[in-house]
Enzyme design. Structure first.
Site, PDB file in Angstrom:
ATOM      1  CB  CYS A   1      12.766   9.168   9.329  1.00  0.00           C
ATOM      2  SG  CYS A   1      13.552   7.890   8.320  1.00  0.00           S
TER       3      CYS A   1
ATOM      4  CE  LYS B   1      -1.392   2.848   2.413  1.00  0.00           C
ATOM      5  NZ  LYS B   1      -1.096   4.328   2.350  1.00  0.00           N
ATOM      6  N   PRO B   2       1.187   1.805  -1.198  1.00  0.00           N
ATOM      7  CG  PRO B   2       1.222   2.505  -3.443  1.00  0.00           C
ATOM      8  CD  PRO B   2       0.720   1.405  -2.533  1.00  0.00           C
ATOM      9  CB  ALA B   3       2.454   7.543   0.379  1.00  0.00           C
TER      10      ALA B   3
ATOM     11  CB  SER C   1      20.779   5.611   3.998  1.00  0.00           C
ATOM     12  OG  SER C   1      19.932   6.271   4.918  1.00  0.00           O
TER      13      SER C   1
ATOM     14  CD  GLU D   1      10.414  12.827  11.869  1.00  0.00           C
ATOM     15  OE1 GLU D   1      11.308  12.260  11.224  1.00  0.00           O
ATOM     16  OE2 GLU D   1       9.348  12.252  12.216  1.00  0.00           O
TER      17      GLU D   1
ATOM     18  CD  GLU E   1      12.476   4.345   9.005  1.00  0.00           C
ATOM     19  OE1 GLU E   1      12.443   5.250   9.879  1.00  0.00           O
ATOM     20  OE2 GLU E   1      12.390   4.561   7.791  1.00  0.00           O
TER      21      GLU E   1
ATOM     22  N   GLY F   1       6.778   5.188   8.612  1.00  0.00           N
ATOM     23  CA  GLY F   1       5.969   6.396   8.734  1.00  0.00           C
ATOM     24  C   GLY F   1       6.073   6.966  10.135  1.00  0.00           C
TER      25      GLY F   1
END
Length: 515
Positions: free
Chosen positions: A316, A206-208, A473, A413, A282, A260
């Site tokens: 993030c 389920k992508p954004a 990363s 954040e 995450e 998210g």
């Protein structure tokens, strides 16, 4: 304060020496009209069960790029049915076959890097140069886990008492639900999909809703690379909870992976508990970037620029609190302001753009709210702090100094190009400030003292630490945090473990009968 218009900050689209030419409107239309726009279920592209669609918009203009199918709860269950039906056969597929599909996908994504980069820039807003970097990063998960597929192993041993044999094997967890965010539309998908394929798991993605196009193109590429029907299913929707909720409570689902915000992650964990699902989370971050008095200041400013402005701050891993030793804070601030002021703002397709728009108006409003709150609490605005007039969701690169502990930006954040600077005197004070948060995803430390760096690697409450670098990363390294920044790891040797279960078989002593 003077509010500059977009035109006054953006360099004209005429390409400079060594730069790529600007993308034309014809290029954009050619790509958009070639995209699949349906749901991908059971190896077929289909419309939503109720025929619904939704708009995907360009955050730099607000214009509609394309309409895509809007999944219903029934579509979500159909996707899980397809994944469940394919699970047994997919898990028994030879590891080398799964590996070759991943390797072929790596080659295909790399070959179509310009298409993926342009698509991400159009739907998310990041500059093309950054989008190309994401393609490289995202594709590398496909290559890395193609190499790990055939290395899934177990063990065979004689029991300590010698009376039996112990056999330990690994097997696929089973059907997975992946919920991915909008800020890295390709990489957040490949970081989950690649190890699942390697382990032999089927998936529902389920992508954004803000950025579904990269996922749809990637699903098409995987299909072209020989992925069997039902292994990956994609259900984009504007009704996320209504579509994913029934899947999480369905006994056929065995794993949930979410990237998210922490509040959403907490709610998903509560829902997943009822089925005792395997989970990977995450979640949010509030990364400290600590600059000590002995740091190489050039390297520290370079690192801060990367850690803060990568993806326009919509990450993030972004450095959200810059902790600088008081003896060098003035010079560090001056250099950072000069560098951030020089960042060209504009539409991501322009070859000179270094800072694109934020993803939507809600994100921009939240960024500005945190900036104004900090000022009301006593922070000093050294740069920026305003909307940029014109179409799109642009916000100035911003630097705040003398930020008090009471400011919300110290705890919440900020997903935008805002750098709050706080000073400290001692190492222990810096550690206390850095750890004073419920988050613990990543931290950054700049110092030439190796012993200090090693001390902080043990004292800072983070899952990842960059030493004299603003980026950590790497597909070959485990990505994840501690505290309320999440559970589990993605990438590295550890990444595939999230998709494997351990089975132990006890075997009677084969010599017993002979004796």
């Amino acid at each position: 304060m003077i509010r500059p218009t977009l035109g006054s900050l953006a360099t004209p689209a005429t390409a400079k020496a060594g730069q790529r030419a600007a993308v034309t409107r014809a290029d954009e239309l050619a790509l958009l009209t070639s995209l699949p726009t349906g749901l991908f279920i059971g190896g077929e592209w289909r419309a939503a069960s109720d025929g619904g669609t939704f708009d995907v918009c360009d955050p730099s203009t607000g214009d509609v790029l394309v309409q895509v199918a809007d999944a219903t709860p029934q579509d979500g269950l159909a996707a899980l049915e397809a994944a469940s039906a394919a699970q047994k056969g997919w898990a028994k597929t030879a590891p080398r076959v799964r590996a070759e599909i991943l390797r072929a996908a790596f080659e295909a994504v790399t070959a179509r890097a310009d298409d993926f980069a342009l698509l991400m820039t159009l739907e998310m807003g990041k500059p093309l140069a950054e989008a190309r970097g994401e393609v490289t990063y995202g594709a590398e998960f496909l290559r890395w886990f193609s190499e790990e597929t055939a290395r899934i192993s177990g063990r065979f041993a004689v029991a300590p008492d010698g009376r039996s044999r112990l056999m330990v094997t690994r097997r696929a967890v089973g059907p997975c639900l992946f919920i991915t965010p909008w800020n890295f539309p390709l990489a957040m998908a490949t970081r989950k999909i690649a190890p699942a394929i390697a382990a032999g798991c089927t998936m529902v993605l389920k992508p954004a809703a803000l950025t579904p196009l990269s996922a749809l193109l990637f699903a098409q590429v995987l299909q072209e690379c020989g992925q069997p029907a039902g292994v990956l299913n994609v259900v984009q929707t504007t009704s996320a909870g209504e579509v994913t909720g029934p899947l999480i409570t369905d006994p056929r689902l065995r794993k949930l992976s979410f990237t998210g915000s922490t509040p959403v992650g907490v709610n998903l964990l509560k829902s997943a508990a009822d089925q005792v699902l395997r989970v990977s989370m995450e979640l949010g971050g509030n990364a400290p970037l600590i600059v000590f008095e002995d740091a190489d200041l050039d390297a520290a400013v370079d690192g801060a620029m990367v850690a803060k402005l990568r993806n326009g701050g919509e990450a993030c891993t972004a450095a959200n609190r810059l902790l600088v030793h008081e003896s060098i804070a003035g010079e560090f601030t001056q250099r950072l302001v000069e560098r951030m002021r020089a960042h060209t703002v504009g539409r991501g397709t322009e070859p000179t753009t270094l800072l694109g728009p934020l993803v939507d108006e809600a994100t921009r409003a939240k960024v500005h709210e945190l900036v104004t709150d900090a000022q009301s609490e006593g922070a000093t605005l050294a740069l920026g702090g305003a909307y940029i007039d014109g179409p799109g969701y642009f916000y100035e690169a911003t630097v705040l100094t003398d930020v008090p502990a009471s400011a919300r930006i110290m705890r919440e954040e900020v997903f935008g190009p805002v750098a709050p600077i706080i000073t400290f005197r001692t190492e222990s004070e810096a550690i206390a400030l850095a750890n004073d948060t419920e988050f613990g995803l990543v931290g950054y430390v700049f110092t030439l003292d190796l012993n200090r760096a090693l001390r902080l690697s043990e004292e800072l409450e983070v899952g990842m630490l960059g030493v004299n670098t603003g980026i950590v990363s790497n597909p070959a390294a485990p990505f994840g945090g501690v505290k309320q920044s999440g559970l589990g790891r993605e990438g590295g040797f550890e990444g595939i473990e999230e998709y494997l279960e351990t089975r132990y078989v006890g075997i009677a002593d084969p010599f017993a009968a002979a004796n």
